[in-house]
Scaffold this motif. Structure first.
Motif, PDB file in Angstrom:
ATOM      1  N   GLY A  16       0.779  -1.222   0.000  1.00 35.95           N
ATOM      2  CA  GLY A  16       0.000   0.000   0.000  1.00 35.95           C
ATOM      3  C   GLY A  16       0.819   1.285   0.000  1.00 35.95           C
ATOM      4  O   GLY A  16       0.267   2.374  -0.186  1.00 35.95           O
ATOM      5  N   GLU A  17       2.140   1.156   0.175  1.00 35.42           N
ATOM      6  CA  GLU A  17       3.010   2.341   0.235  1.00 35.42           C
ATOM      7  C   GLU A  17       3.495   2.694  -1.172  1.00 35.42           C
ATOM      8  O   GLU A  17       4.353   2.017  -1.752  1.00 35.42           O
ATOM      9  CB  GLU A  17       4.206   2.058   1.149  1.00 35.42           C
ATOM     10  CG  GLU A  17       5.180   3.211   1.258  1.00 35.42           C
ATOM     11  CD  GLU A  17       6.433   2.825   2.028  1.00 35.42           C
ATOM     12  OE1 GLU A  17       6.538   1.656   2.478  1.00 35.42           O
ATOM     13  OE2 GLU A  17       7.316   3.690   2.178  1.00 35.42           O
ATOM     14  N   SER A  18       2.981   3.740  -1.734  1.00 36.58           N
ATOM     15  CA  SER A  18       3.309   4.137  -3.110  1.00 36.58           C
ATOM     16  C   SER A  18       4.725   4.701  -3.199  1.00 36.58           C
ATOM     17  O   SER A  18       5.235   5.296  -2.238  1.00 36.58           O
ATOM     18  CB  SER A  18       2.309   5.175  -3.609  1.00 36.58           C
ATOM     19  OG  SER A  18       0.997   4.654  -3.579  1.00 36.58           O
ATOM     20  N   SER A  19       5.342   4.522  -4.366  1.00 37.85           N
ATOM     21  CA  SER A  19       6.701   5.043  -4.583  1.00 37.85           C
ATOM     22  C   SER A  19       6.985   5.114  -6.086  1.00 37.85           C
ATOM     23  O   SER A  19       6.121   4.781  -6.907  1.00 37.85           O
ATOM     24  CB  SER A  19       7.725   4.149  -3.877  1.00 37.85           C
ATOM     25  OG  SER A  19       9.019   4.725  -3.928  1.00 37.85           O
ATOM     26  N   SER A  20       8.198   5.555  -6.411  1.00 39.28           N
ATOM     27  CA  SER A  20       8.599   5.685  -7.819  1.00 39.28           C
ATOM     28  C   SER A  20       9.995   5.144  -8.034  1.00 39.28           C
ATOM     29  O   SER A  20      10.865   5.282  -7.169  1.00 39.28           O
ATOM     30  CB  SER A  20       8.566   7.157  -8.249  1.00 39.28           C
ATOM     31  OG  SER A  20       7.270   7.689  -8.169  1.00 39.28           O
ATOM     32  N   LEU A  21      10.195   4.540  -9.199  1.00 33.01           N
ATOM     33  CA  LEU A  21      11.508   4.085  -9.638  1.00 33.01           C
ATOM     34  C   LEU A  21      11.981   5.025 -10.738  1.00 33.01           C
ATOM     35  O   LEU A  21      11.172   5.483 -11.551  1.00 33.01           O
ATOM     36  CB  LEU A  21      11.449   2.656 -10.186  1.00 33.01           C
ATOM     37  CG  LEU A  21      10.687   1.619  -9.381  1.00 33.01           C
ATOM     38  CD1 LEU A  21      10.767   0.261 -10.049  1.00 33.01           C
ATOM     39  CD2 LEU A  21      11.187   1.562  -7.962  1.00 33.01           C
ATOM     40  N   ASN A  22      13.295   5.268 -10.764  1.00 33.94           N
ATOM     41  CA  ASN A  22      13.833   6.224 -11.715  1.00 33.94           C
ATOM     42  C   ASN A  22      14.723   5.554 -12.754  1.00 33.94           C
ATOM     43  O   ASN A  22      15.458   4.606 -12.451  1.00 33.94           O
ATOM     44  CB  ASN A  22      14.643   7.305 -10.985  1.00 33.94           C
ATOM     45  CG  ASN A  22      15.268   8.299 -11.940  1.00 33.94           C
ATOM     46  OD1 ASN A  22      16.438   8.181 -12.282  1.00 33.94           O
ATOM     47  ND2 ASN A  22      14.483   9.256 -12.378  1.00 33.94           N
ATOM     48  N   CYS A  23      14.648   6.043 -13.980  1.00 35.67           N
ATOM     49  CA  CYS A  23      15.525   5.608 -15.069  1.00 35.67           C
ATOM     50  C   CYS A  23      16.010   6.865 -15.781  1.00 35.67           C
ATOM     51  O   CYS A  23      15.217   7.545 -16.438  1.00 35.67           O
ATOM     52  CB  CYS A  23      14.770   4.702 -16.030  1.00 35.67           C
ATOM     53  SG  CYS A  23      15.672   4.300 -17.543  1.00 35.67           S
ATOM     54  N   SER A  24      17.295   7.191 -15.623  1.00 37.46           N
ATOM     55  CA  SER A  24      17.846   8.341 -16.332  1.00 37.46           C
ATOM     56  C   SER A  24      18.701   7.844 -17.486  1.00 37.46           C
ATOM     57  O   SER A  24      19.337   6.794 -17.381  1.00 37.46           O
ATOM     58  CB  SER A  24      18.654   9.228 -15.382  1.00 37.46           C
ATOM     59  OG  SER A  24      19.746   8.520 -14.851  1.00 37.46           O
ATOM     60  N   TYR A  25      18.707   8.592 -18.573  1.00 39.19           N
ATOM     61  CA  TYR A  25      19.389   8.082 -19.755  1.00 39.19           C
ATOM     62  C   TYR A  25      20.094   9.196 -20.519  1.00 39.19           C
ATOM     63  O   TYR A  25      19.691  10.357 -20.473  1.00 39.19           O
ATOM     64  CB  TYR A  25      18.395   7.367 -20.682  1.00 39.19           C
ATOM     65  CG  TYR A  25      17.309   8.257 -21.229  1.00 39.19           C
ATOM     66  CD1 TYR A  25      16.115   8.446 -20.531  1.00 39.19           C
ATOM     67  CD2 TYR A  25      17.471   8.917 -22.445  1.00 39.19           C
ATOM     68  CE1 TYR A  25      15.118   9.259 -21.031  1.00 39.19           C
ATOM     69  CE2 TYR A  25      16.480   9.735 -22.948  1.00 39.19           C
ATOM     70  CZ  TYR A  25      15.300   9.904 -22.237  1.00 39.19           C
ATOM     71  OH  TYR A  25      14.310  10.717 -22.738  1.00 39.19           O
ATOM     72  N   THR A  26      21.156   8.822 -21.188  1.00 39.00           N
ATOM     73  CA  THR A  26      21.788   9.681 -22.181  1.00 39.00           C
ATOM     74  C   THR A  26      21.958   8.816 -23.418  1.00 39.00           C
ATOM     75  O   THR A  26      22.612   7.780 -23.383  1.00 39.00           O
ATOM     76  CB  THR A  26      23.146  10.205 -21.711  1.00 39.00           C
ATOM     77  OG1 THR A  26      23.973   9.093 -21.328  1.00 39.00           O
ATOM     78  CG2 THR A  26      23.002  11.129 -20.522  1.00 39.00           C
TER      79      THR A  26
END
Lengths: 109, 114
Positions: A16-26
Protein backbone atom coordinates in the motif's frame (compact mmCIF):
# COMPACT_ATOMS: atom_id res chain seq x y z
CA UNK A 1 28.42 7.66 -24.52
CA UNK A 2 24.96 6.12 -24.47
CA UNK A 3 23.96 4.85 -21.06
CA UNK A 4 21.04 4.07 -18.79
CA UNK A 5 21.10 4.43 -14.99
CA UNK A 6 18.39 3.13 -12.69
CA UNK A 7 17.81 4.07 -9.07
CA UNK A 8 17.46 2.94 -6.45
CA UNK A 9 19.15 -0.44 -6.82
CA UNK A 10 16.76 -1.94 -4.29
CA UNK A 11 13.51 -0.76 -2.72
CA UNK A 12 11.46 -2.24 0.09
CA UNK A 13 7.90 -1.04 0.50
CA UNK A 14 5.07 -1.90 2.78
CA UNK A 15 1.96 -3.09 1.03
CA UNK A 16 0.00 0.00 0.00
CA UNK A 17 3.01 2.34 0.24
CA UNK A 18 3.31 4.14 -3.11
CA UNK A 19 6.70 5.04 -4.58
CA UNK A 20 8.60 5.68 -7.82
CA UNK A 21 11.51 4.09 -9.64
CA UNK A 22 13.83 6.22 -11.72
CA UNK A 23 15.53 5.61 -15.07
CA UNK A 24 17.85 8.34 -16.33
CA UNK A 25 19.39 8.08 -19.76
CA UNK A 26 21.79 9.68 -22.18
CA UNK A 27 21.39 8.41 -25.71
CA UNK A 28 21.81 9.77 -29.19
CA UNK A 29 18.48 9.76 -30.90
CA UNK A 30 15.97 8.11 -28.60
CA UNK A 31 13.63 5.83 -30.52
CA UNK A 32 11.84 4.44 -27.50
CA UNK A 33 12.10 3.81 -23.77
CA UNK A 34 10.95 0.46 -22.46
CA UNK A 35 10.05 -0.88 -19.04
CA UNK A 36 10.26 -4.57 -18.25
CA UNK A 37 9.48 -6.65 -15.21
CA UNK A 38 11.67 -9.64 -14.39
CA UNK A 39 10.72 -12.32 -11.88
CA UNK A 40 13.37 -14.69 -10.47
CA UNK A 41 14.22 -17.43 -12.94
CA UNK A 42 12.30 -15.78 -15.75
CA UNK A 43 13.03 -13.63 -18.77
CA UNK A 44 12.16 -9.93 -18.76
CA UNK A 45 8.47 -9.34 -19.42
CA UNK A 46 7.47 -6.27 -21.40
CA UNK A 47 5.41 -3.61 -19.59
CA UNK A 48 5.46 -0.30 -21.47
CA UNK A 49 6.98 1.63 -24.34
CA UNK A 50 7.25 5.42 -24.26
CA UNK A 51 8.29 7.35 -27.34
CA UNK A 52 8.33 11.06 -26.54
CA UNK A 53 8.65 13.46 -23.64
CA UNK A 54 5.36 14.02 -21.88
CA UNK A 55 3.98 10.62 -22.73
CA UNK A 56 2.42 8.47 -20.01
CA UNK A 57 1.26 4.84 -19.93
CA UNK A 58 -0.70 3.01 -17.23
CA UNK A 59 -1.33 -0.61 -16.38
CA UNK A 60 -3.08 -1.58 -13.17
CA UNK A 61 -0.98 -0.13 -10.32
CA UNK A 62 1.87 0.97 -12.60
CA UNK A 63 2.26 4.26 -14.42
CA UNK A 64 5.26 5.18 -16.57
CA UNK A 65 6.20 8.72 -17.51
CA UNK A 66 8.91 10.16 -19.73
CA UNK A 67 10.89 13.40 -19.90
CA UNK A 68 13.83 14.28 -22.11
CA UNK A 69 16.30 12.97 -19.53
CA UNK A 70 14.51 10.36 -17.48
CA UNK A 71 11.55 8.10 -16.96
CA UNK A 72 9.69 7.21 -13.80
CA UNK A 73 7.75 4.09 -13.00
CA UNK A 74 5.19 5.01 -10.37
CA UNK A 75 3.75 2.21 -8.27
CA UNK A 76 0.50 3.04 -6.52
CA UNK A 77 -0.63 1.00 -3.52
CA UNK A 78 1.66 -1.92 -4.34
CA UNK A 79 0.87 -5.52 -3.47
CA UNK A 80 3.31 -8.34 -2.67
CA UNK A 81 2.82 -9.74 -6.17
CA UNK A 82 4.42 -6.57 -7.54
CA UNK A 83 7.73 -7.73 -6.08
CA UNK A 84 10.19 -8.17 -8.95
CA UNK A 85 13.13 -6.50 -10.65
CA UNK A 86 12.10 -3.66 -12.94
CA UNK A 87 14.35 -3.00 -15.92
CA UNK A 88 14.51 0.08 -18.07
CA UNK A 89 15.89 0.05 -21.62
CA UNK A 90 16.34 2.68 -24.30
CA UNK A 91 16.45 2.09 -28.00
CA UNK A 92 18.84 4.29 -29.97
CA UNK A 93 19.41 4.70 -33.67
CA UNK A 94 20.71 1.50 -35.23
CA UNK A 95 18.27 -0.57 -33.20
CA UNK A 96 20.65 -0.79 -30.26
CA UNK A 97 18.96 -1.44 -26.92
CA UNK A 98 20.72 -0.29 -23.74
CA UNK A 99 19.52 -1.76 -20.46
CA UNK A 100 19.89 -0.42 -16.98
CA UNK A 101 20.87 -2.75 -14.14
CA UNK A 102 17.39 -2.71 -12.68
CA UNK A 103 15.61 -1.91 -9.43
CA UNK A 104 14.78 -4.84 -7.18
CA UNK A 105 11.40 -4.16 -5.57
CA UNK A 106 10.17 -6.02 -2.51
CA UNK A 107 6.66 -5.37 -1.24
CA UNK A 108 6.10 -6.58 2.31
CA UNK A 109 2.60 -7.71 3.35
CA UNK B 1 1.87 -17.17 -29.96
CA UNK B 2 4.48 -19.43 -28.37
CA UNK B 3 6.91 -16.62 -27.65
CA UNK B 4 10.69 -16.92 -27.89
CA UNK B 5 11.74 -20.48 -27.14
CA UNK B 6 15.15 -21.30 -25.73
CA UNK B 7 16.88 -24.56 -24.94
CA UNK B 8 18.29 -25.92 -22.77
CA UNK B 9 16.80 -24.13 -19.77
CA UNK B 10 19.61 -25.29 -17.54
CA UNK B 11 23.04 -26.65 -18.35
CA UNK B 12 25.93 -27.64 -16.14
CA UNK B 13 29.13 -28.43 -17.94
CA UNK B 14 32.80 -28.87 -17.20
CA UNK B 15 35.39 -26.30 -18.10
CA UNK B 16 36.72 -26.86 -21.60
CA UNK B 17 33.55 -28.42 -22.95
CA UNK B 18 31.58 -27.00 -25.84
CA UNK B 19 28.22 -25.44 -25.04
CA UNK B 20 25.48 -24.80 -27.58
CA UNK B 21 22.45 -22.71 -26.72
CA UNK B 22 19.45 -22.66 -29.04
CA UNK B 23 16.74 -20.16 -29.81
CA UNK B 24 13.55 -20.05 -31.83
CA UNK B 25 12.34 -16.45 -32.26
CA UNK B 26 8.76 -15.33 -32.56
CA UNK B 27 7.48 -16.05 -36.05
CA UNK B 28 7.64 -13.00 -38.29
CA UNK B 29 10.23 -11.15 -36.24
CA UNK B 30 13.13 -9.74 -38.23
CA UNK B 31 15.56 -9.11 -35.39
CA UNK B 32 17.14 -11.61 -33.04
CA UNK B 33 19.27 -10.69 -30.04
CA UNK B 34 21.50 -12.67 -27.70
CA UNK B 35 22.01 -11.21 -24.23
CA UNK B 36 23.97 -12.37 -21.21
CA UNK B 37 22.84 -11.47 -17.68
CA UNK B 38 24.98 -11.55 -14.56
CA UNK B 39 24.56 -9.95 -11.16
CA UNK B 40 27.64 -7.82 -11.68
CA UNK B 41 27.00 -6.52 -15.19
CA UNK B 42 23.26 -6.85 -15.72
CA UNK B 43 22.02 -7.46 -19.24
CA UNK B 44 24.73 -7.26 -21.89
CA UNK B 45 24.05 -7.44 -25.60
CA UNK B 46 26.30 -10.03 -27.20
CA UNK B 47 25.15 -9.97 -30.82
CA UNK B 48 22.11 -9.23 -32.90
CA UNK B 49 20.87 -10.33 -36.30
CA UNK B 50 18.60 -8.69 -38.82
CA UNK B 51 17.03 -10.98 -41.42
CA UNK B 52 19.46 -13.73 -40.38
CA UNK B 53 22.52 -11.52 -40.96
CA UNK B 54 24.76 -10.59 -37.98
CA UNK B 55 24.67 -6.81 -37.64
CA UNK B 56 26.67 -6.09 -34.51
CA UNK B 57 28.80 -8.63 -32.68
CA UNK B 58 30.88 -6.13 -30.75
CA UNK B 59 29.51 -7.48 -27.49
CA UNK B 60 30.82 -10.99 -28.04
CA UNK B 61 33.45 -11.26 -25.34
CA UNK B 62 36.00 -13.47 -27.04
CA UNK B 63 36.64 -15.69 -30.00
CA UNK B 64 35.41 -18.55 -27.88
CA UNK B 65 31.89 -17.24 -28.51
CA UNK B 66 30.17 -17.61 -31.85
CA UNK B 67 26.59 -17.23 -33.04
CA UNK B 68 24.76 -18.32 -36.14
CA UNK B 69 21.33 -17.86 -37.60
CA UNK B 70 20.94 -20.32 -40.48
CA UNK B 71 17.28 -19.43 -41.05
CA UNK B 72 14.56 -17.13 -39.76
CA UNK B 73 13.37 -19.56 -37.12
CA UNK B 74 16.58 -20.76 -35.51
CA UNK B 75 19.74 -19.39 -33.95
CA UNK B 76 22.57 -20.83 -31.89
CA UNK B 77 25.11 -19.37 -29.50
CA UNK B 78 28.17 -21.55 -29.05
CA UNK B 79 30.93 -21.33 -26.47
CA UNK B 80 34.03 -23.40 -27.16
CA UNK B 81 35.88 -23.99 -24.92
CA UNK B 82 33.76 -22.95 -21.97
CA UNK B 83 35.24 -21.38 -18.83
CA UNK B 84 33.81 -20.86 -15.32
CA UNK B 85 33.52 -17.10 -15.94
CA UNK B 86 31.02 -17.86 -18.70
CA UNK B 87 28.51 -18.93 -16.07
CA UNK B 88 25.48 -16.68 -16.51
CA UNK B 89 21.96 -16.60 -17.85
CA UNK B 90 21.82 -16.27 -21.62
CA UNK B 91 18.71 -14.73 -23.09
CA UNK B 92 17.50 -14.76 -26.63
CA UNK B 93 15.08 -12.05 -27.71
CA UNK B 94 13.35 -11.03 -30.91
CA UNK B 95 11.51 -8.08 -32.36
CA UNK B 96 9.91 -6.95 -35.57
CA UNK B 97 11.35 -4.14 -37.64
CA UNK B 98 10.30 -0.60 -37.04
CA UNK B 99 10.99 2.35 -34.82
CA UNK B 100 10.46 1.65 -31.17
CA UNK B 101 9.36 -1.94 -31.60
CA UNK B 102 9.44 -3.99 -28.44
CA UNK B 103 11.86 -6.86 -28.00
CA UNK B 104 10.45 -9.99 -26.40
CA UNK B 105 12.61 -12.29 -24.35
CA UNK B 106 12.75 -16.01 -23.91
CA UNK B 107 12.96 -17.64 -20.50
CA UNK B 108 16.74 -17.89 -20.66
CA UNK B 109 19.36 -20.63 -20.57
CA UNK B 110 21.05 -20.94 -17.16
CA UNK B 111 24.65 -21.97 -17.76
CA UNK B 112 27.00 -23.17 -15.05
CA UNK B 113 30.57 -24.06 -15.98
CA UNK B 114 32.43 -25.95 -13.26
Amino acid sequence: EDQVTQSPEALRLQEGESSSLNCSYTVSGLRGLFWYRQDPGKGPEFLFTLYSAGEEKEKERLKATLTKKESFLHITAPKPEDSATYLCAVQAYGNQFYFGTGTSLTVIP
Amino acid sequence: DAGVIQSPRHEVTEMGQEVTLRCKPISGHDYLFWYRQTMMRGLELLIYFNNNVPIDDSGMPEDRFSAKMPNASFSTLKIQPSEPRDSAVYFCASSSAGVGNTIYFGEGSWLTVV
